[in-house]
Motif scaffolding. Structure first.
Motif, PDB file in Angstrom:
ATOM      1  N   LEU A   1       0.841  -1.185   0.000  1.00 14.62           N
ATOM      2  CA  LEU A   1       0.000   0.000   0.000  1.00 14.62           C
ATOM      3  C   LEU A   1       0.875   1.232   0.000  1.00 14.62           C
ATOM      4  CD1 LEU A   1       0.369  -0.453   3.249  1.00 14.62           C
ATOM      5  CD2 LEU A   1      -1.998  -1.112   3.140  1.00 14.62           C
ATOM      6  N   THR A   2       0.261   2.386  -0.225  1.00 14.55           N
ATOM      7  CA  THR A   2       1.035   3.623  -0.266  1.00 14.55           C
ATOM      8  C   THR A   2       0.862   4.366   1.067  1.00 14.55           C
ATOM      9  OG1 THR A   2      -0.803   4.951  -1.086  1.00 14.55           O
ATOM     10  CG2 THR A   2       0.548   3.825  -2.743  1.00 14.55           C
ATOM     11  N   PRO A   3       1.834   5.240   1.407  1.00  8.98           N
ATOM     12  CA  PRO A   3       1.690   6.021   2.636  1.00  8.98           C
ATOM     13  C   PRO A   3       0.403   6.846   2.622  1.00  8.98           C
ATOM     14  CG  PRO A   3       3.916   6.246   1.759  1.00  8.98           C
ATOM     15  CD  PRO A   3       3.126   5.481   0.735  1.00  8.98           C
ATOM     16  N   GLY A   4       0.030   7.340   1.432  1.00  8.42           N
ATOM     17  CA  GLY A   4      -1.190   8.140   1.304  1.00  8.42           C
ATOM     18  C   GLY A   4      -2.438   7.353   1.657  1.00  8.42           C
ATOM     19  N   GLN A   5      -2.460   6.087   1.226  1.00  4.72           N
ATOM     20  CA  GLN A   5      -3.611   5.223   1.549  1.00  4.72           C
ATOM     21  C   GLN A   5      -3.724   5.016   3.054  1.00  4.72           C
ATOM     22  OE1 GLN A   5      -2.460   1.797  -0.735  1.00  4.72           O
ATOM     23  NE2 GLN A   5      -4.183   1.974  -2.158  1.00  4.72           N
ATOM     24  N   VAL A   6      -2.568   4.782   3.690  1.00  9.23           N
ATOM     25  CA  VAL A   6      -2.571   4.515   5.128  1.00  9.23           C
ATOM     26  C   VAL A   6      -3.047   5.746   5.891  1.00  9.23           C
ATOM     27  CG1 VAL A   6      -1.161   3.838   7.115  1.00  9.23           C
ATOM     28  CG2 VAL A   6      -0.732   2.804   4.887  1.00  9.23           C
ATOM     29  N   LEU A   7      -2.586   6.928   5.462  1.00  7.01           N
ATOM     30  CA  LEU A   7      -3.006   8.169   6.126  1.00  7.01           C
ATOM     31  C   LEU A   7      -4.515   8.386   5.951  1.00  7.01           C
ATOM     32  CD1 LEU A   7      -2.343  10.760   7.673  1.00  7.01           C
ATOM     33  CD2 LEU A   7      -1.721  11.841   5.507  1.00  7.01           C
ATOM     34  N   ALA A   8      -5.011   8.158   4.741  1.00  3.97           N
ATOM     35  CA  ALA A   8      -6.448   8.349   4.476  1.00  3.97           C
ATOM     36  C   ALA A   8      -7.278   7.381   5.326  1.00  3.97           C
ATOM     37  CB  ALA A   8      -6.736   8.137   2.990  1.00  3.97           C
ATOM     38  N   ASP A   9      -6.772   6.159   5.441  1.00  6.46           N
ATOM     39  CA  ASP A   9      -7.427   5.123   6.235  1.00  6.46           C
ATOM     40  C   ASP A   9      -7.524   5.509   7.710  1.00  6.46           C
ATOM     41  OD1 ASP A   9      -8.013   2.617   4.846  1.00  6.46           O
ATOM     42  OD2 ASP A   9      -7.210   1.718   6.704  1.00  6.46           O
ATOM     43  N   ILE A  10      -6.404   6.029   8.208  1.00  3.46           N
ATOM     44  CA  ILE A  10      -6.343   6.430   9.624  1.00  3.46           C
ATOM     45  C   ILE A  10      -7.281   7.600   9.876  1.00  3.46           C
ATOM     46  CG2 ILE A  10      -4.805   7.726  11.174  1.00  3.46           C
ATOM     47  CD1 ILE A  10      -2.898   5.571  11.097  1.00  3.46           C
ATOM     48  N   ARG A  11      -7.294   8.554   8.946  1.00  2.31           N
ATOM     49  CA  ARG A  11      -8.162   9.723   9.113  1.00  2.31           C
ATOM     50  C   ARG A  11      -9.632   9.311   9.090  1.00  2.31           C
ATOM     51  NH1 ARG A  11      -4.534  13.872   6.180  1.00  2.31           N
ATOM     52  NH2 ARG A  11      -3.683  14.936   8.009  1.00  2.31           N
ATOM     53  N   GLU A  12      -9.958   8.366   8.190  1.00  2.56           N
ATOM     54  CA  GLU A  12     -11.346   7.915   8.070  1.00  2.56           C
ATOM     55  C   GLU A  12     -11.779   7.222   9.364  1.00  2.56           C
ATOM     56  OE1 GLU A  12     -12.053   5.437   4.612  1.00  2.56           O
ATOM     57  OE2 GLU A  12     -13.977   4.782   5.443  1.00  2.56           O
ATOM     58  N   ARG A  13     -10.882   6.378   9.880  1.00  2.64           N
ATOM     59  CA  ARG A  13     -11.193   5.634  11.104  1.00  2.64           C
ATOM     60  C   ARG A  13     -11.300   6.580  12.304  1.00  2.64           C
ATOM     61  NH1 ARG A  13      -8.643   1.058  13.676  1.00  2.64           N
ATOM     62  NH2 ARG A  13      -6.649   1.291  12.614  1.00  2.64           N
ATOM     63  N   ASP A  14     -10.374   7.540  12.419  1.00  3.47           N
ATOM     64  CA  ASP A  14     -10.430   8.544  13.505  1.00  3.47           C
ATOM     65  C   ASP A  14     -11.773   9.244  13.499  1.00  3.47           C
ATOM     66  OD1 ASP A  14      -7.777   8.120  14.154  1.00  3.47           O
ATOM     67  OD2 ASP A  14      -7.048  10.060  13.418  1.00  3.47           O
ATOM     68  N   ALA A  15     -12.196   9.682  12.299  1.00  2.07           N
ATOM     69  CA  ALA A  15     -13.429  10.466  12.188  1.00  2.07           C
ATOM     70  C   ALA A  15     -14.627   9.611  12.602  1.00  2.07           C
ATOM     71  CB  ALA A  15     -13.606  10.978  10.761  1.00  2.07           C
ATOM     72  N   ARG A  16     -14.646   8.343  12.158  1.00  2.00           N
ATOM     73  CA  ARG A  16     -15.786   7.478  12.498  1.00  2.00           C
ATOM     74  C   ARG A  16     -15.780   7.159  13.991  1.00  2.00           C
ATOM     75  NH1 ARG A  16     -14.647   3.243   9.731  1.00  2.00           N
ATOM     76  NH2 ARG A  16     -15.471   3.871   7.724  1.00  2.00           N
ATOM     77  N   ASP A  17     -14.590   6.841  14.531  1.00  2.00           N
ATOM     78  CA  ASP A  17     -14.512   6.442  15.941  1.00  2.00           C
ATOM     79  C   ASP A  17     -14.819   7.609  16.888  1.00  2.00           C
ATOM     80  OD1 ASP A  17     -13.785   3.962  14.967  1.00  2.00           O
ATOM     81  OD2 ASP A  17     -11.641   4.184  15.406  1.00  2.00           O
ATOM     82  N   ALA A  18     -14.409   8.822  16.482  1.00  2.00           N
ATOM     83  CA  ALA A  18     -14.645   9.982  17.347  1.00  2.00           C
ATOM     84  C   ALA A  18     -16.035  10.565  17.130  1.00  2.00           C
ATOM     85  CB  ALA A  18     -13.585  11.048  17.086  1.00  2.00           C
TER      86      ALA A  18
END
Ligand code: DC
Length: 203
Positions: free
Chosen positions: A146-163
């Motif tokens: 995977l790319t670093p960009g994908q991982v960052l987008a994934d983390i941001r998406e999860r943060d937003a949903r979890d918070a």
């Protein structure tokens, strides 16, 4: 006697590493509560209805296959927004927190919902960029492409949903000690956490 340490924070903040180290140092049992949601998420990906997957979860399922993939993480974050899924997992977590000999639990809602009376509460965080870098290194070391960009987008998406979810959102408890690991080494982060626990033990 029970002694509960609640460690919350977002993905790849270092809370898992810190939790294991604290459990080791103070001889406490450790529960990674994210694994419960990951196991439910993995079962949803297999076609099982999430609430049923949570209600029929067994300890063996926490060791089933690789739960530490980005697909399972996203599925975990999705099922974690369903109140009935969370409700099905509460009793197990609460009894773990109160086990004789003491326990460390890490997750998103340990200090706020699962164990608001915990003797120690930590909220471990780091910038999204630093967390994405760490997760990228972990996942590529496992051979995932995977790319670093994908991982960052994934983390941001999860943060937003979890918070952002209504039920037990990820948030620091008012009385939690904040540890920002963005500029800390693993050793420094572990020491910072251990100092808080030691101070509480010695009174
Ligand atoms: O800690 P983790 O990344 O393994 O957790 C996976 C997902 O599970 C996370 O995105 C949200 C959910 N989770 C939760 O809602 N509450 C917890 N106590 C632990 C995890």
């Amino acid at each position: 006697m029970s002694f509960a340490v609640a460690i919350d924070g977002p993905a790849a903040s270092g809370k898992g590493t810190i939790s294991r180290a604290v459990a080791d140092r103070f001889d406490l049992a450790h529960l990674d509560t994210g694994l419960l949601y990951r196991a439910v998420g993995a079962r949803m990906l297999l076609g099982i209805e999430p609430v049923e997957a949570a209600e029929t979860l067994t300890a063996g399922m926490l060791e089933d296959g690789d739960l530490r993939t980005p697909e399972v993480a996203q599925a975990a974050s999705k099922v974690a927004a369903i109140p009935e899924v969370r409700a099905a997992l509460v009793d197990f977590q609460r009894s773990f927190a109160r086990r004789v000999g003491g326990a460390v639990l890490d997750g998103r809602d340990i200090g706020t919902v699962i164990c608001p009376e915990a003797e120690v509460k930590l909220f471990v965080t780091a910038s999204a960029e630093v967390r994405a870098k760490r997760r990228f290194a972990e996942l590529t070391a496992k051979g995932l492409e995977l790319t670093p960009g994908q991982v960052l987008a994934d983390i941001r998406e999860r943060d937003a949903r979890d918070a952002g979810r209504a039920d037990a959102p990820m948030v620091a408890a008012a009385d939690a000690v904040l540890i920002d690991t963005s500029d800390l080494s693993i050793e420094e982060a572990v020491e910072a956490a251990c100092r808080v626990v030691a101070a509480r033990i010695t009174g």
